[in-house]
Motif scaffolding. Sequence first.
Motif, PDB file in Angstrom:
ATOM      1  N   LEU A  85       0.836  -1.196   0.000  1.00 20.76           N
ATOM      2  CA  LEU A  85       0.000   0.000   0.000  1.00 20.76           C
ATOM      3  C   LEU A  85       0.878   1.256   0.000  1.00 20.76           C
ATOM      4  N   ARG A  88       2.423   1.860  -3.395  1.00 24.71           N
ATOM      5  CA  ARG A  88       1.535   2.380  -4.430  1.00 24.71           C
ATOM      6  C   ARG A  88       1.013   3.761  -4.147  1.00 24.71           C
ATOM      7  N   THR A  89       0.780   4.087  -2.879  1.00 26.68           N
ATOM      8  CA  THR A  89       0.143   5.372  -2.609  1.00 26.68           C
ATOM      9  C   THR A  89       0.931   6.268  -1.672  1.00 26.68           C
ATOM     10  N   LEU A  94      -5.071   3.389   6.460  1.00 20.82           N
ATOM     11  CA  LEU A  94      -6.265   3.266   5.623  1.00 20.82           C
ATOM     12  C   LEU A  94      -7.027   4.565   5.779  1.00 20.82           C
ATOM     13  N   LEU A 100     -16.586   3.825   3.623  1.00 21.73           N
ATOM     14  CA  LEU A 100     -17.906   3.441   3.111  1.00 21.73           C
ATOM     15  C   LEU A 100     -18.146   4.145   1.796  1.00 21.73           C
TER      16      LEU A 100
ATOM     17  N   ALA C 153      -6.466  -9.154  -2.578  1.00 16.71           N
ATOM     18  CA  ALA C 153      -5.381  -8.278  -3.008  1.00 16.71           C
ATOM     19  C   ALA C 153      -4.871  -8.619  -4.393  1.00 16.71           C
ATOM     20  N   ALA C 158      -4.125   0.002  -5.809  1.00 19.71           N
ATOM     21  CA  ALA C 158      -4.128   0.588  -4.463  1.00 19.71           C
ATOM     22  C   ALA C 158      -5.442   0.336  -3.748  1.00 19.71           C
ATOM     23  N   ILE C 161      -5.566  -3.269  -2.548  1.00 16.89           N
ATOM     24  CA  ILE C 161      -4.678  -3.521  -1.406  1.00 16.89           C
ATOM     25  C   ILE C 161      -5.297  -2.938  -0.141  1.00 16.89           C
ATOM     26  N   ALA C 162      -5.848  -1.737  -0.250  1.00 12.38           N
ATOM     27  CA  ALA C 162      -6.463  -1.122   0.927  1.00 12.38           C
ATOM     28  C   ALA C 162      -7.638  -1.965   1.406  1.00 12.38           C
ATOM     29  N   ALA C 164      -8.030  -5.139   0.963  1.00 15.59           N
ATOM     30  CA  ALA C 164      -7.503  -6.367   1.552  1.00 15.59           C
ATOM     31  C   ALA C 164      -6.988  -6.116   2.959  1.00 15.59           C
ATOM     32  N   ARG C 166      -7.952  -3.810   5.050  1.00 14.06           N
ATOM     33  CA  ARG C 166      -9.089  -3.611   5.952  1.00 14.06           C
ATOM     34  C   ARG C 166      -9.708  -4.956   6.306  1.00 14.06           C
ATOM     35  N   HIS C 230     -20.305  -4.808   8.595  1.00 12.52           N
ATOM     36  CA  HIS C 230     -20.334  -5.135   7.175  1.00 12.52           C
ATOM     37  C   HIS C 230     -19.431  -4.262   6.333  1.00 12.52           C
ATOM     38  N   PHE C 231     -18.854  -3.220   6.931  1.00 12.97           N
ATOM     39  CA  PHE C 231     -18.231  -2.155   6.131  1.00 12.97           C
ATOM     40  C   PHE C 231     -17.063  -2.641   5.284  1.00 12.97           C
ATOM     41  N   ARG C 302     -20.055  -3.405  -7.020  1.00 11.46           N
ATOM     42  CA  ARG C 302     -20.425  -2.889  -5.708  1.00 11.46           C
ATOM     43  C   ARG C 302     -21.868  -3.233  -5.397  1.00 11.46           C
ATOM     44  N   TRP C 306     -23.148  -5.294  -2.204  1.00  6.05           N
ATOM     45  CA  TRP C 306     -24.141  -4.829  -1.228  1.00  6.05           C
ATOM     46  C   TRP C 306     -25.307  -5.800  -1.165  1.00  6.05           C
ATOM     47  N   PHE C 429     -33.498  -5.257 -11.129  1.00  4.82           N
ATOM     48  CA  PHE C 429     -34.036  -4.702 -12.371  1.00  4.82           C
ATOM     49  C   PHE C 429     -33.340  -3.419 -12.779  1.00  4.82           C
TER      50      PHE C 429
END
Lengths: 101, 503, 487
Positions: A85, A88-89, A94, A100, C153, C158, C161-162, C164, C166, C230-231, C302, C306, C429
């Motif tokens: 990470l 790359r950045t 994080l 979200l 990952a 980027a 990776i972020a 992953a 988390r 769930h985030f 996404r 969800w 739909f």
Amino acid sequence: MSTGLLYALAGVLLFVLGAAGVVVLAHLLRKILAFNVMGSGAFLVLVGLAQREGVVDPVPQAMVLTGIVVAVAATALALGLARALHARTGRTGLSEGARLD
Amino acid sequence: MTLNEALPLAVLASSLVPGLVIFALPEERVGWRTALNLFGAVSKLAFVAWLLIGVQAGETYGFRHTVLPGIELMFKADALALLFVTLSTLLWLFTTVYAIGYLEGSPHRSRFFGFFSLCVTSTVGLAMAGNLYTFFVFYELLTLSTFPLVVHRGTAQAMRGGTVYLAYTLAGGALLLTGIVWLHGLIGQVEFTHGGVVAALGPDRAAQLKLIFLLLIAGVGVKAAIVPLHGWLPQAMVAPAPVSALLHAVAVVKAGAFGIARIVYEVYGVEYAQSLGLLVPLAILASVTIVWGSFRALFQDDLKKRLAYSTVSQVSYIALGVALFGPVGTVGGLAHLVHQGIMKITLFFCAGNYAETLGIHKVSEMDGAGRRMPWTTVAFSIGALGMMGAPLTAGAVSKAWLADGAEAAGLNWAVWVLWTSSLLNAAYFLPILWRAWVRRPPPAWPDEHIPARGRRETAWLLLAPPLITAAAVLVAGVFAEAPWSPLAWARLIAKREYLEWAP
Amino acid sequence: MTEAWLDPAAWLILLPLSWASLTFLAGPGRGGRLAIAALAVQCALALGLALEVAATGARVHAVGGWGAPLGIDLLADGLSAVMLLLTQAVALPIAVYAQAYFTDAHHRQEATWFWPLAGFLIAAMNALFLSADLFNLYVTLELLGLAAVGLVALGGGAAQIAAAMRYLLVSLVASGAYLLGVALIYGSYGTVAIATLGPLIGQGPPLAIWLAAGLMAAGLAAKSALFPFHFWLPPAHGGAPAPVSALLSALVVKASFYLVLRLWLGPFAPLAQTAAALAGALGAAAILWGSWQALRTRHIKRLVAWSTVAQLGYLFLVFPLLAADGAALQAGVMQAVAHGLAKAAMFAAAGVLMLATGRDTLEGLAGVAGRVPLTLFAFGLAGVTIMGLPPSGGFLAKWLLIDAALVSGQWGWVVVIIAGGLLAAGYVFRVLRQAFLVVPGDTGFQPVPRRLEWMAFVLATASVLLGLRGVELMALLNGPGDGQPIS
């Protein structure tokens, strides 16, 4: 208070501190260190509660060994991801805004 | 598997299998597609004819398949089922021919005919459903298979119409599901039986049964376009004319009305429903819809929208017939299921002809259409006269029985409702006929796609179906007393539903 | 009784471990073929095991011939057999899909890592479903988590990776909580075998056990992405390559749900009442929040991710209903299986759509219906299961859930279930409408290998066909004769 219980309480305390650290601290390396503290806390509880009437119980020690190996592997993966990470950045955390989408 | 088990499945397969094959066909294979469509339609007709003869003689045809312990997929081809199955099958044949002509050269025809076949499969499956679970499965399948047809053109307007359609029908399905699962919890499998099955539950469940009835009727009432659940039907008119003709004038709305008939006669039993006091509110709701639909139709300039509101009104005749306690009302309602189907499809076929040939979409553009397209306008006139209840037409026969049934049930105000509706029908159909036959045509039509060639006013594929169905309207009216007429079949059903009555 | 060295339970773990290592050595081309062949064998093994369990009931295999408490036992009962079947049945088509997906130039690097990680993931899942003691479950849970993080990952960007990172942190805290729970249990009772813990806890658990139950439940809930934990899921599943998302959403999150179910029905049964309403409430919140977010997002994957959050909520609705009616267990298992198949199909279809349009947005889908009709049909069929419309497996699950809720008089859940179905229709739909829009001109869609479309179609059809015949699955779940589910 037996020594076993003392170790167990210390373990729980470490666990809580570690878990809080993972959640609250911003820098990834600190999060990873906090995770290790958390793991050590859990291991301490396992070993601490494992002494029964002075006789050492080998089963939880085996569990702790397994747990240490797992924790090492997880730490390695975490460090690898943190480095990737950063490469790359340039970030070391994080970013909160990306949580979200 | 015995023959009696295989026949219902054969009826389903005769449209399902060609439909699936058509999906896989490349767009250019017109010949194959037409052949498959017609083969499916004709073979289905053959199987249905076999079933008709058998059921007339008292044979039973059915099929069961266990899905889960306590839940079965069950088909039963009884007299009431065959009423709807025959109507759908015959009209599918004509609509397929019409659609082949209508969609000539349009894109995505394989997709269209594939979903078209799935729709008919769903309709027939729903008609032959032997319990509420199976009925629900095909009810929702009907929703799912009609959606791609409504949005077939792919324009933003079509999408909006499709969204409204889905919103209404899925919400209705949710209410229906709740009612069905609740009823299942009370009595286990809800098999359609003459005389109903819930009477055995006893009076302490009466309150729950009333609530369940409300849920069930609301659920099927969305498709049957009962006020205030009718809003989707005018919106769904964005679909191409064959879709509006078969599906929204025949299959989908009739599925709702058919559902009402099954629920009242074969789940609750008409005597028990009357004792719970459920039939009079249903009759009132149906009457409100009859008048409101006709009233709204008066103010529509778009031809298909006017026909849509007319459908809203006319389908509730069936609901009214079901709600009139007494075999006469039953006969009237069930006969009207068939009669309204053939009359309305004629009208929609003609509306499609006007649109395709001359670019006419509005009533105000129809001046002199009778001179340019006489045969289409003759068919339209017969259909319109049938709607009004003019003598010799099928509509007159079913209206007469409904009026008699209303008197027999002691609901004399319903007779007034029928009269009012006839007057309103005249009020919104006669002006169209006047414009078409009497007024002078404009110098140029809005968009003449198909020029007249000698005496041929439009493509044969577009002309033949409405003429045949218009003829059927007259035949069903004139020969109503014949043993093979829709009226005779309706009397057969009523005889079997009511335990002591001789027609 | 099979010979110990032929026991399918052991091979179901050993085989994926072997091919995971071998594919690492063999490289992506041969590795892919090896994986697919081995998965086919695994499918057969899972089927054989299921038939055996259905006929003779639960069976135990002692690894290495040493039984518990010093050795490790593998237990296969009805619930395990069902989950093993689901895992193999999803993994095989996804493997075929992945082999075709990773062949173009972009993805060659990813293919090298995909096969070993997928192998470890499947080995971990199989081992998890066969484990009979709490600590072994911890080990398999960790292996599963690490493999899954590696797969997330895979894309290398980027954002991935972020995501992953988390996921890894959440996963580690969750397993840490689980481990602490195991430690507390061992400290109190001196054993971690599930079978022996049940009666012990039934005799009145001390405070430490309540704490352990809470920790383990919280940890497993976080791994299952239950609201509000769930985030991490939408970025992780939404950003990964399509075959990875399919494996993760269809299988990995089911593993932790399986564990919650196992513990709830087994050792922690006496404690279950207190948390049942909470689990149900969080499940309801997941359904509503997940569906709402799916309706709002602009990205296809996404949206599907969800949808996973929402559908997992249905699984947790099972808990308040379990007390009243055993049928709720059948509902939960049917939902897990149907959703697994349907979600894998949806992600597979989403992958095809992204390859065809070159983008991940819904707007980019306009007009794609003509180019990939089979994929859209597959998406539609999978959507039918997700919406809970007949005749799919999702519908059967919904029916059973509503039935259980009505029988136990808990009306509120019925409203939630129905609302969830309607919201699901909204977002399914949304995608289909966009795809059917007619746009003028050629919009530059890329051709897509047919195999990808067919795999999506196969998975979607399986989820729908499940709705036509659930008898055998339920019989397997309930075990021979006695009708008591498990443990």
